[in-house]
Design an enzyme around this catalytic site. Structure first.
Site, PDB file in Angstrom:
ATOM      1  N   ILE A  74       0.827  -1.221   0.000  1.00 27.00           N
ATOM      2  CA  ILE A  74       0.000   0.000   0.000  1.00 27.00           C
ATOM      3  C   ILE A  74       0.864   1.275   0.000  1.00 27.00           C
ATOM      4  CG2 ILE A  74      -0.284   0.285   2.509  1.00 27.00           C
ATOM      5  CD1 ILE A  74      -3.304   0.609   1.978  1.00 27.00           C
TER       6      ILE A  74
ATOM      7  N   ASN B 284      11.534  -9.352   6.651  1.00 30.41           N
ATOM      8  CA  ASN B 284      11.920  -8.822   7.955  1.00 30.41           C
ATOM      9  C   ASN B 284      11.296  -9.634   9.088  1.00 30.41           C
ATOM     10  OD1 ASN B 284      13.151  -6.645   6.596  1.00 30.41           O
ATOM     11  ND2 ASN B 284      11.248  -5.480   6.567  1.00 30.41           N
TER      12      ASN B 284
ATOM     13  N   HIS C 101      12.880  -4.251  11.414  1.00 32.18           N
ATOM     14  CA  HIS C 101      11.960  -3.471  10.571  1.00 32.18           C
ATOM     15  C   HIS C 101      10.673  -4.193  10.222  1.00 32.18           C
ATOM     16  CE1 HIS C 101      10.728  -0.300   7.822  1.00 32.18           C
ATOM     17  NE2 HIS C 101      11.776   0.402   8.234  1.00 32.18           N
ATOM     18  N   GLN C 102      10.299  -5.219  10.994  1.00 29.04           N
ATOM     19  CA  GLN C 102       8.995  -5.850  10.750  1.00 29.04           C
ATOM     20  C   GLN C 102       7.909  -5.040  11.445  1.00 29.04           C
ATOM     21  OE1 GLN C 102       8.416  -9.830  12.328  1.00 29.04           O
ATOM     22  NE2 GLN C 102       6.655 -10.209  11.007  1.00 29.04           N
TER      23      GLN C 102
ATOM     24  N   HIS D  77       5.919 -12.062   5.651  1.00 32.26           N
ATOM     25  CA  HIS D  77       5.754 -11.559   4.281  1.00 32.26           C
ATOM     26  C   HIS D  77       7.108 -11.330   3.627  1.00 32.26           C
ATOM     27  CE1 HIS D  77       5.647  -8.203   7.156  1.00 32.26           C
ATOM     28  NE2 HIS D  77       6.277  -7.481   6.246  1.00 32.26           N
ATOM     29  N   PHE D  78       7.133 -11.567   2.332  1.00 25.22           N
ATOM     30  CA  PHE D  78       8.319 -11.309   1.511  1.00 25.22           C
ATOM     31  C   PHE D  78       8.007 -10.089   0.643  1.00 25.22           C
ATOM     32  CE2 PHE D  78      11.097 -15.129   1.763  1.00 25.22           C
ATOM     33  CZ  PHE D  78      10.324 -15.881   2.633  1.00 25.22           C
ATOM     34  N   HIS D  79       8.924  -9.122   0.677  1.00 23.40           N
ATOM     35  CA  HIS D  79       8.790  -7.966  -0.216  1.00 23.40           C
ATOM     36  C   HIS D  79       9.519  -8.278  -1.524  1.00 23.40           C
ATOM     37  CE1 HIS D  79       7.779  -4.859   2.976  1.00 23.40           C
ATOM     38  NE2 HIS D  79       8.343  -5.777   3.750  1.00 23.40           N
TER      39      HIS D  79
HETATM   40  P1  5GP Z   1       7.335  -4.767   7.151  1.00 30.10           P
HETATM   41  O1  5GP Z   1       8.021  -3.505   7.574  1.00 30.10           O
HETATM   42  O2  5GP Z   1       6.465  -5.355   8.236  1.00 30.10           O
HETATM   43  O3  5GP Z   1       8.290  -5.766   6.550  1.00 30.10           O
HETATM   44  O4  5GP Z   1       6.408  -4.335   5.949  1.00 30.10           O
HETATM   45  C1  5GP Z   1       5.012  -4.266   6.020  1.00 30.10           C
HETATM   46  C2  5GP Z   1       4.539  -3.685   4.698  1.00 30.10           C
HETATM   47  O5  5GP Z   1       3.144  -3.879   4.613  1.00 30.10           O
HETATM   48  C3  5GP Z   1       4.789  -2.180   4.570  1.00 30.10           C
HETATM   49  O6  5GP Z   1       5.611  -1.938   3.417  1.00 30.10           O
HETATM   50  C4  5GP Z   1       3.391  -1.586   4.422  1.00 30.10           C
HETATM   51  O7  5GP Z   1       3.347  -0.532   3.496  1.00 30.10           O
HETATM   52  C5  5GP Z   1       2.542  -2.782   3.974  1.00 30.10           C
HETATM   53  N1  5GP Z   1       1.169  -2.758   4.442  1.00 30.10           N
HETATM   54  C6  5GP Z   1       0.740  -2.547   5.707  1.00 30.10           C
HETATM   55  N2  5GP Z   1      -0.610  -2.624   5.777  1.00 30.10           N
HETATM   56  C7  5GP Z   1      -1.039  -2.909   4.511  1.00 30.10           C
HETATM   57  C8  5GP Z   1      -2.342  -3.107   3.933  1.00 30.10           C
HETATM   58  O8  5GP Z   1      -3.378  -3.040   4.580  1.00 30.10           O
HETATM   59  N3  5GP Z   1      -2.384  -3.382   2.614  1.00 30.10           N
HETATM   60  C9  5GP Z   1      -1.262  -3.474   1.838  1.00 30.10           C
HETATM   61  N4  5GP Z   1      -1.421  -3.764   0.540  1.00 30.10           N
HETATM   62  N5  5GP Z   1      -0.017  -3.287   2.350  1.00 30.10           N
HETATM   63  C10 5GP Z   1       0.093  -3.006   3.667  1.00 30.10           C
END
Ligand code: 5GP
Ligand code: ZN
Length: 129
Positions: free
Chosen positions: A27, A78, A84-85, A91-93
């Site tokens: 998002i 992460n 940074h989680q 989840h994998f980016h």
């Molecule tokens: P993290 O920092 O936990 O590895 O990354 C979480 C990611 O999830 C962030 O890049 C954030 O923008 C994304 N994210 C959080 N909430 C939502 C959501 O409701 N929908 C989508 N599509 N992405 C989300």
């Protein structure tokens, strides 16, 4: 595979409405096409995922990387807030790197390690394998 989901987790909510696939766009992307691939299993950390769910993830991540059409990208996963989680569902980016400014910026603070210390670190890991 979709039976281990929670009502409280935002990512569990997203995959409830999504059939066999579990990839979607982030998002707040770091670059256009920044996508997330997640298991249909609620686990906070990578190491808590059952093997069958783990095995599903990388082929899908590869498909998304190819579909993004760029040959430079980062795959990022992460675990824990210091790492940074933010969302506590594995989840994998997949983050396209179209140019120096967009995409993932990586801090890489490398250390010098003495040979003896390497041996100690390695043996501690081997003990737990
Ligand atoms: P993290 O920092 O936990 O590895 O990354 C979480 C990611 O999830 C962030 O890049 C954030 O923008 C994304 N994210 C959080 N909430 C939502 C959501 O409701 N929908 C989508 N599509 N992405 C989300
Ligand atoms: Zn979840």
């Amino acid at each position: 595979m979709a039976d281990h989901l929670t009502d409280s987790c935002i990512f569990c909510k997203i995959i409830r409405g999504d059939l066999p696939s579990y990839a979607f766009l982030d998002i707040n992307p770091l670059s256009d096409g920044h996508a997330l691939v997640i298991p249909k299993y609620h686990a906070e950390f990578f190491h808590q995922l059952p093997e069958d769910h783990l095995a599903d993830i990388l082929p899908l991540a590869k498909k998304i990387a190819v579909a993004s059409g760029l040959d430079q990208y980062n795959l990022l996963q992460n675990n824990g807030p210091m790492a940074h989680q933010v969302v506590k569902h594995v989840h994998f980016h997949i983050i396209p790197k179209p140019n120096a400014e967009e995409g993932l910026g990586v801090g890489w603070p490398q250390k010098q390690v003495e040979k003896e210390d390497f041996a100690i670190i390695l043996s501690k890991i081997k003990e737990k394998l």
